[in-house]
Design a protein around this motif. Sequence first.
Motif, short mmCIF file in Angstrom:
data_model
loop_
_atom_site.label_atom_id
_atom_site.label_comp_id
_atom_site.label_asym_id
_atom_site.label_seq_id
_atom_site.Cartn_x
_atom_site.Cartn_y
_atom_site.Cartn_z
N GLU A 117 63.49 -79.60 49.45
CA GLU A 117 64.40 -79.39 48.33
C GLU A 117 63.86 -78.28 47.41
OE1 GLU A 117 67.31 -79.93 47.80
OE2 GLU A 117 67.79 -80.43 45.73
N THR A 118 62.54 -78.24 47.26
CA THR A 118 61.93 -77.15 46.48
C THR A 118 62.26 -75.81 47.14
OG1 THR A 118 60.16 -78.64 45.82
CG2 THR A 118 59.74 -76.28 45.57
N LEU A 119 62.18 -75.78 48.47
CA LEU A 119 62.49 -74.53 49.19
C LEU A 119 63.97 -74.17 49.12
CD1 LEU A 119 60.23 -74.92 52.34
CD2 LEU A 119 60.11 -73.05 50.69
N LEU B 263 52.78 -75.81 44.22
CA LEU B 263 52.85 -75.84 42.74
C LEU B 263 54.27 -76.09 42.27
CD1 LEU B 263 50.55 -72.96 41.46
CD2 LEU B 263 50.13 -75.41 41.43
N ARG B 264 55.25 -75.44 42.92
CA ARG B 264 56.65 -75.65 42.51
C ARG B 264 57.06 -77.10 42.77
NH1 ARG B 264 58.21 -70.23 45.41
NH2 ARG B 264 58.52 -68.80 43.68
N THR B 265 56.66 -77.65 43.92
CA THR B 265 57.02 -79.04 44.24
C THR B 265 56.43 -79.98 43.19
OG1 THR B 265 56.99 -78.47 46.58
CG2 THR B 265 56.98 -80.80 46.06
N LEU B 266 55.15 -79.78 42.86
CA LEU B 266 54.51 -80.67 41.89
C LEU B 266 55.12 -80.50 40.50
CD1 LEU B 266 50.78 -80.42 43.10
CD2 LEU B 266 52.31 -82.41 43.30
N LEU B 267 55.48 -79.26 40.14
CA LEU B 267 56.11 -79.04 38.83
C LEU B 267 57.45 -79.79 38.77
CD1 LEU B 267 56.02 -77.35 36.12
CD2 LEU B 267 57.54 -75.74 37.28
N LEU B 268 58.23 -79.70 39.85
CA LEU B 268 59.53 -80.39 39.87
C LEU B 268 59.32 -81.90 39.82
CD1 LEU B 268 61.25 -78.04 42.43
CD2 LEU B 268 62.14 -78.55 40.15
N GLY C 133 69.52 -80.53 33.12
CA GLY C 133 70.25 -79.26 33.10
C GLY C 133 70.05 -78.50 34.40
N PRO C 134 70.78 -77.38 34.57
CA PRO C 134 70.55 -76.58 35.77
C PRO C 134 69.14 -76.01 35.76
CG PRO C 134 72.14 -75.52 34.28
CD PRO C 134 71.79 -76.84 33.67
N LEU C 135 68.50 -76.03 36.90
CA LEU C 135 67.13 -75.50 36.99
C LEU C 135 67.18 -73.97 36.93
CD1 LEU C 135 65.86 -77.94 39.71
CD2 LEU C 135 64.87 -77.68 37.42
N PRO C 136 66.08 -73.36 36.45
CA PRO C 136 66.09 -71.89 36.36
C PRO C 136 66.25 -71.24 37.73
CG PRO C 136 63.91 -72.79 35.87
CD PRO C 136 64.83 -73.95 35.99
N ALA C 137 66.78 -70.03 37.73
CA ALA C 137 67.01 -69.32 38.98
C ALA C 137 65.70 -69.02 39.70
CB ALA C 137 67.75 -68.01 38.70
N ALA C 138 64.66 -68.71 38.96
CA ALA C 138 63.37 -68.37 39.58
C ALA C 138 62.26 -69.16 38.91
CB ALA C 138 63.12 -66.88 39.44
N LEU C 139 61.22 -69.44 39.67
CA LEU C 139 60.02 -70.11 39.13
C LEU C 139 58.82 -69.36 39.68
CD1 LEU C 139 60.11 -74.01 39.58
CD2 LEU C 139 59.98 -72.72 37.44
N GLU C 140 58.24 -68.50 38.90
CA GLU C 140 57.11 -67.72 39.39
C GLU C 140 55.87 -68.60 39.49
OE1 GLU C 140 57.52 -64.85 40.49
OE2 GLU C 140 59.52 -64.51 39.69
N PRO C 141 55.24 -68.70 40.67
CA PRO C 141 54.05 -69.56 40.78
C PRO C 141 52.94 -69.16 39.80
CG PRO C 141 54.77 -68.82 42.95
CD PRO C 141 55.63 -68.09 41.95
N GLN C 142 52.83 -67.85 39.51
CA GLN C 142 51.79 -67.40 38.57
C GLN C 142 51.95 -68.03 37.20
OE1 GLN C 142 53.62 -65.72 40.71
NE2 GLN C 142 53.31 -63.52 40.50
#
Length: 415
Positions: free
Chosen positions: A285-287, A246-251, A397-406
């Motif tokens: 890169e997501t990781l 989900l994080r990879t696809l969001l990015l 811009g800088p990406l957020p520090a955390a991205l909660e999958p929920q």
Amino acid sequence: MTAGAGRTGRAGRAGSVRFAAAHTLPVLVRGFVSARPRTGRGHAAPGRPRWSAATLRALRARHGGAPVLVRGLTGTVLLILDPQDVRQFYAEPVDTLALASAPGAPDGCAHAGLRAERRAVDDAVLAAGLSVHPSCGPFLSVLAEEARRLTAGGSLELARARHVVARAARRIVLGDAAAEDVELTRRLGRFHDKTGARIAAYAADAEPHTLVGRARRHADPTGSLDPVGQARQWLSAFDLVPGLMLRTLLLLGAHPAEQSAAAAEAREADAAKGALPRLRACVRETLRLYPAVPDLIRITRAETEWRGVRHPAGTCVLLPALFHQRDPERVPAAHVFVPGRWASPEAARDIRMAPFSHAEGRCPGEQLGLLVTAALCAEVLRGHRVHGVRPALDPLGPLPAALEPQGIRLRLTRR
Ligand code: HEM
């Protein structure tokens, strides 16, 4: 203050309290006590990453980069903040710097007595040295079938992703007979139940290409191994994949040019063979930005020496991997999504970055995890364009520090 030989910093009370509040405690609690059983050996639960970069940077500046001893409620932790000590962290043999595991958990002895034998089974079954797993063909067929459910609703969020990945994981690890066994996945985190017997029953009839099928064929000269028992850890490890996907696809949703290139790769003939180098770079890169294991924790089994200072056996050593791989003082464009930085094979050996750790403790499921995650992303991107609905990301811009999958929600439109 300059750190030289014979120096280990010791954080003052205020520094220790700040560190414990922001970092150590959540990690140790997550790692040793509570959610640990939800994922396999070597993996912290995919919970909330803690962002304490400012605290760590302040400690590093105050102690000139030397390892710092910080006090937490659960004891003292030796914190590794400088590349020269990071190098030593990976260079120490695993007999000296042992991987921490959960006391009381069935894998609690994994890193002592039988560790080397179990690791040999992991390496052989997961084909740790190969970028494309020998069972890639059947695995890609499973992933393609299961991925149809990913795109069915025109939107994608965590519950659907978890359902799909868990089904695929049961088929890859235990075979098609386990596909429907939702209860098995639900019970994985609990010990002393009938899960082991259920896994053994599937393993007896599993197809030869499955992980348990491969484990069955593994030689066991000592007669003391339970390779099939390791299936529990392998199944649990797949729990990292839904959030990662989900994080990879969001990015990719926030970076349309990268998405188009990844979609083109997904449609190429080679995609069927699971190579997918561009998508794998996106996953790495997501990781880097959002590691599944943000801290690497070791317990020393003998006296160790760091910059001339001796520390007794039993010292807890913590490498804050997330901090290092997003450190703007050492990593260019640290807070930006740049998959191209993984294009060269050396990048995976760069010890500033540790999404899968390094050396003896390095994840044996790295290539399989990358294959599965990249293949699932490819299945989505082949026929659909991905748009991030939430959270909104600023590609510049800088990406957020955390991205909660929920909290991630994606919209899918037909290409
Ligand atoms: C896809 C995402 C994955 C990530 C980000 C990941 C990450 C990691 C990391 C960082 C470690 C080392 C932890 C440490 O040094 O303290 C590790 C260990 C481990 N991983 Fe993974 N992993 C992934 C997938 C998998 C998969 C799919 C499997 C198996 C099917 C697996 C099996 C293992 C095992 C057995 C260990 C322990 C190795 C040992 O004790 O030497 N991992 N993983």
